[in-house]
Design a protein around this motif. Structure first.
Motif, PDB file in Angstrom:
ATOM      1  N   ALA A  25       6.253   6.772   5.878  1.00 48.89           N
ATOM      2  CA  ALA A  25       5.146   6.577   4.938  1.00 48.89           C
ATOM      3  C   ALA A  25       5.172   7.595   3.807  1.00 48.89           C
ATOM      4  O   ALA A  25       5.718   8.691   3.932  1.00 48.89           O
ATOM      5  N   LEU A  26       4.538   7.213   2.711  1.00 44.52           N
ATOM      6  CA  LEU A  26       4.298   8.109   1.599  1.00 44.52           C
ATOM      7  C   LEU A  26       2.948   8.782   1.818  1.00 44.52           C
ATOM      8  O   LEU A  26       1.977   8.116   2.178  1.00 44.52           O
ATOM      9  N   ASN A  27       2.876  10.104   1.619  1.00 43.86           N
ATOM     10  CA  ASN A  27       1.599  10.776   1.871  1.00 43.86           C
ATOM     11  C   ASN A  27       1.052  11.575   0.701  1.00 43.86           C
ATOM     12  O   ASN A  27      -0.083  12.042   0.739  1.00 43.86           O
ATOM     13  N   GLY A  28       1.822  11.754  -0.357  1.00 47.26           N
ATOM     14  CA  GLY A  28       1.310  12.459  -1.521  1.00 47.26           C
ATOM     15  C   GLY A  28       1.091  13.938  -1.301  1.00 47.26           C
ATOM     16  O   GLY A  28       0.368  14.581  -2.069  1.00 47.26           O
ATOM     17  N   GLU A  29       1.693  14.497  -0.272  1.00 47.27           N
ATOM     18  CA  GLU A  29       1.535  15.921   0.020  1.00 47.27           C
ATOM     19  C   GLU A  29       2.874  16.637  -0.141  1.00 47.27           C
ATOM     20  O   GLU A  29       3.913  16.016  -0.353  1.00 47.27           O
ATOM     21  N   GLY A  30       2.837  17.950   0.020  1.00 46.64           N
ATOM     22  CA  GLY A  30       4.029  18.747  -0.193  1.00 46.64           C
ATOM     23  C   GLY A  30       5.114  18.570   0.842  1.00 46.64           C
ATOM     24  O   GLY A  30       6.220  19.070   0.669  1.00 46.64           O
ATOM     25  N   ASN A  31       4.808  17.856   1.924  1.00 47.83           N
ATOM     26  CA  ASN A  31       5.834  17.633   2.940  1.00 47.83           C
ATOM     27  C   ASN A  31       6.410  16.222   2.879  1.00 47.83           C
ATOM     28  O   ASN A  31       7.123  15.805   3.785  1.00 47.83           O
ATOM     29  N   LEU A  38      13.712  13.901  -7.603  1.00 50.25           N
ATOM     30  CA  LEU A  38      12.335  13.575  -7.970  1.00 50.25           C
ATOM     31  C   LEU A  38      11.391  14.721  -7.633  1.00 50.25           C
ATOM     32  O   LEU A  38      11.683  15.564  -6.791  1.00 50.25           O
ATOM     33  N   GLU A  39      10.235  14.722  -8.288  1.00 48.97           N
ATOM     34  CA  GLU A  39       9.142  15.601  -7.901  1.00 48.97           C
ATOM     35  C   GLU A  39       8.372  14.928  -6.767  1.00 48.97           C
ATOM     36  O   GLU A  39       8.647  13.784  -6.401  1.00 48.97           O
ATOM     37  N   PHE A  40       7.383  15.614  -6.213  1.00 47.60           N
ATOM     38  CA  PHE A  40       6.580  15.022  -5.154  1.00 47.60           C
ATOM     39  C   PHE A  40       5.763  13.844  -5.695  1.00 47.60           C
ATOM     40  O   PHE A  40       5.337  13.862  -6.856  1.00 47.60           O
ATOM     41  N   PRO A  41       5.521  12.827  -4.872  1.00 49.06           N
ATOM     42  CA  PRO A  41       4.609  11.751  -5.280  1.00 49.06           C
ATOM     43  C   PRO A  41       3.196  12.296  -5.410  1.00 49.06           C
ATOM     44  O   PRO A  41       2.872  13.349  -4.845  1.00 49.06           O
ATOM     45  N   ILE A  42       2.376  11.570  -6.149  1.00 49.14           N
ATOM     46  CA  ILE A  42       1.008  12.034  -6.387  1.00 49.14           C
ATOM     47  C   ILE A  42       0.015  10.947  -5.988  1.00 49.14           C
ATOM     48  O   ILE A  42       0.129   9.798  -6.418  1.00 49.14           O
ATOM     49  N   ILE A  43      -0.951  11.310  -5.167  1.00 52.37           N
ATOM     50  CA  ILE A  43      -2.084  10.447  -4.851  1.00 52.37           C
ATOM     51  C   ILE A  43      -3.329  11.239  -5.228  1.00 52.37           C
ATOM     52  O   ILE A  43      -3.606  12.284  -4.636  1.00 52.37           O
ATOM     53  N   GLU A  44      -4.055  10.759  -6.233  1.00 51.90           N
ATOM     54  CA  GLU A  44      -5.208  11.509  -6.708  1.00 51.90           C
ATOM     55  C   GLU A  44      -6.297  10.573  -7.199  1.00 51.90           C
ATOM     56  O   GLU A  44      -6.011   9.441  -7.638  1.00 51.90           O
ATOM     57  N   LEU A 142      16.856  13.991  13.868  1.00 52.29           N
ATOM     58  CA  LEU A 142      15.752  14.941  13.974  1.00 52.29           C
ATOM     59  C   LEU A 142      14.523  14.419  13.226  1.00 52.29           C
ATOM     60  O   LEU A 142      14.644  13.693  12.231  1.00 52.29           O
ATOM     61  N   ARG A 143      13.343  14.838  13.679  1.00 49.17           N
ATOM     62  CA  ARG A 143      12.110  14.445  13.007  1.00 49.17           C
ATOM     63  C   ARG A 143      12.044  15.003  11.584  1.00 49.17           C
ATOM     64  O   ARG A 143      11.216  14.560  10.773  1.00 49.17           O
ATOM     65  N   GLU A 144      12.919  15.916  11.274  1.00 48.80           N
ATOM     66  CA  GLU A 144      13.003  16.451   9.913  1.00 48.80           C
ATOM     67  C   GLU A 144      13.252  15.340   8.895  1.00 48.80           C
ATOM     68  O   GLU A 144      12.931  15.476   7.703  1.00 48.80           O
ATOM     69  N   LYS A 145      13.839  14.225   9.342  1.00 52.09           N
ATOM     70  CA  LYS A 145      14.089  13.110   8.431  1.00 52.09           C
ATOM     71  C   LYS A 145      12.809  12.593   7.787  1.00 52.09           C
ATOM     72  O   LYS A 145      12.846  11.994   6.714  1.00 52.09           O
ATOM     73  N   LEU A 146      11.676  12.814   8.434  1.00 54.28           N
ATOM     74  CA  LEU A 146      10.399  12.349   7.894  1.00 54.28           C
ATOM     75  C   LEU A 146       9.985  13.145   6.660  1.00 54.28           C
ATOM     76  O   LEU A 146       9.168  12.671   5.859  1.00 54.28           O
ATOM     77  N   HIS A 147      10.549  14.338   6.484  1.00 55.82           N
ATOM     78  CA  HIS A 147      10.112  15.229   5.411  1.00 55.82           C
ATOM     79  C   HIS A 147      11.281  15.849   4.641  1.00 55.82           C
ATOM     80  O   HIS A 147      11.063  16.754   3.836  1.00 55.82           O
ATOM     81  N   ARG A 148      12.481  15.385   4.879  1.00 57.57           N
ATOM     82  CA  ARG A 148      13.663  16.064   4.348  1.00 57.57           C
ATOM     83  C   ARG A 148      13.707  16.053   2.820  1.00 57.57           C
ATOM     84  O   ARG A 148      13.286  15.095   2.172  1.00 57.57           O
TER      85      ARG A 148
END
Length: 250
Positions: A25-31, A38-44, A142-148
């Motif tokens: 999932a996309l979460n719009g946070e720093g992780n 790319l830069e981080f996605p933004i949800i605001e 590894l679960r790191e794939k969720l935030h790599r």
């Protein structure tokens, strides 16, 4: 809910309450995961004059804008329009959503200075199986794939021969837990994309590639029913949520 399904003269039982979600999932946070620089996605919250679309700020509803790129921020499914001059939309080209799928696990092997998935590895993992959809989990898983953070790390990829093999045996939907089936910096060659979609023979508009999935370790290799749904966006690629269901012979 238990349903019965007939696949090539075999009857299976499927428990629809036991879905195996393999999306990120996309979460719009720093992780959030990131690829392609790319830069981080933004949800605001949407803002206009004195209005802020956030209940905690006094609004009656939460009303967010979301800025992201499906190719580099989350699980996404793409069609041949990803590499063509003419426009093709995944929302138009993907017209079926349930497929017999095979899950395999592969440890990418050394090739020159890279880690790759080869034709030989796929042949060994598949044996005589010829699935409509193929789900590839790579090791280490590894679960790191969720935030790599994949940018400029030269992740593993498919060799051209591997992608061509999958096309030749009739795999129409390829799902993989990497940011791309091709090398991160290949000077635009896109050899695996081109081979899988038949760009130098007969273009396969019905075929799709889903990247940046995550298959948990407790999901065993084998045959599944795949439900592949995309967000209804007219684009070459769209956020997607592939879900597997175990098949039990009746």
């Amino acid at each position: 809910m238990i349903v019965s399904l007939e696949l090539k003269n075999e009857i299976f039982k499927i428990d629809l309450s036991k879905a195996l979600d393999i999306s990120i999932a996309l979460n719009g946070e720093g992780n959030n995961l990131i690829a392609w620089g790319l830069e981080f996605p933004i949800i605001e919250p949407y803002k206009q004059d004195d209005f802020i679309g956030k209940v905690a700020e006094g609004a009656s509803v939460n009303f967010n804008n979301i800025s992201f790129n499906p190719h580099g921020h989350m699980t996404h499914t793409e069609c041949v329009g990803h590499i063509t001059e003419n426009f093709y939309s995944i929302n138009k080209e993907l017209t079926e959503f349930f497929f017999r799928a095979q899950l395999i696990t592969i440890a990418p092997e050394k090739f020159q200075k890279d880690l790759v998935i080869s034709k030989k590895q796929l042949q060994y993992a598949l044996g005589d199986k010829r699935p409509t959809a193929l789900v590839i989990r790579t090791l280490p898983n590894l679960r790191e794939k969720l935030h790599r953070k994949y940018s400029k790390t030269n992740p593993p990829y498919l060799l051209e021969e591997a992608a061509l093999f999958l096309s030749e045996i009739g795999v129409e939907h390829l799902l993989i837990d990497l940011p791309s089936v091709d090398k991160e910096d290949d000077k635009g060659a896109l050899l695996a994309h081109r081979a899988f979609w038949g760009m130098d023979t007969v273009m396969r508009r019905n075929a799709s590639i889903t990247e940046l999935i995550y298959v948990r370790n407790e999901i065993i290799d084998g045959s599944y029913l795949l439900n592949l749904q995309v967000a209804p966006i007219e684009n070459d690629a769209s956020p997607s949520r592939p879900v597997l269901y175990s098949l039990e012979r009746r």
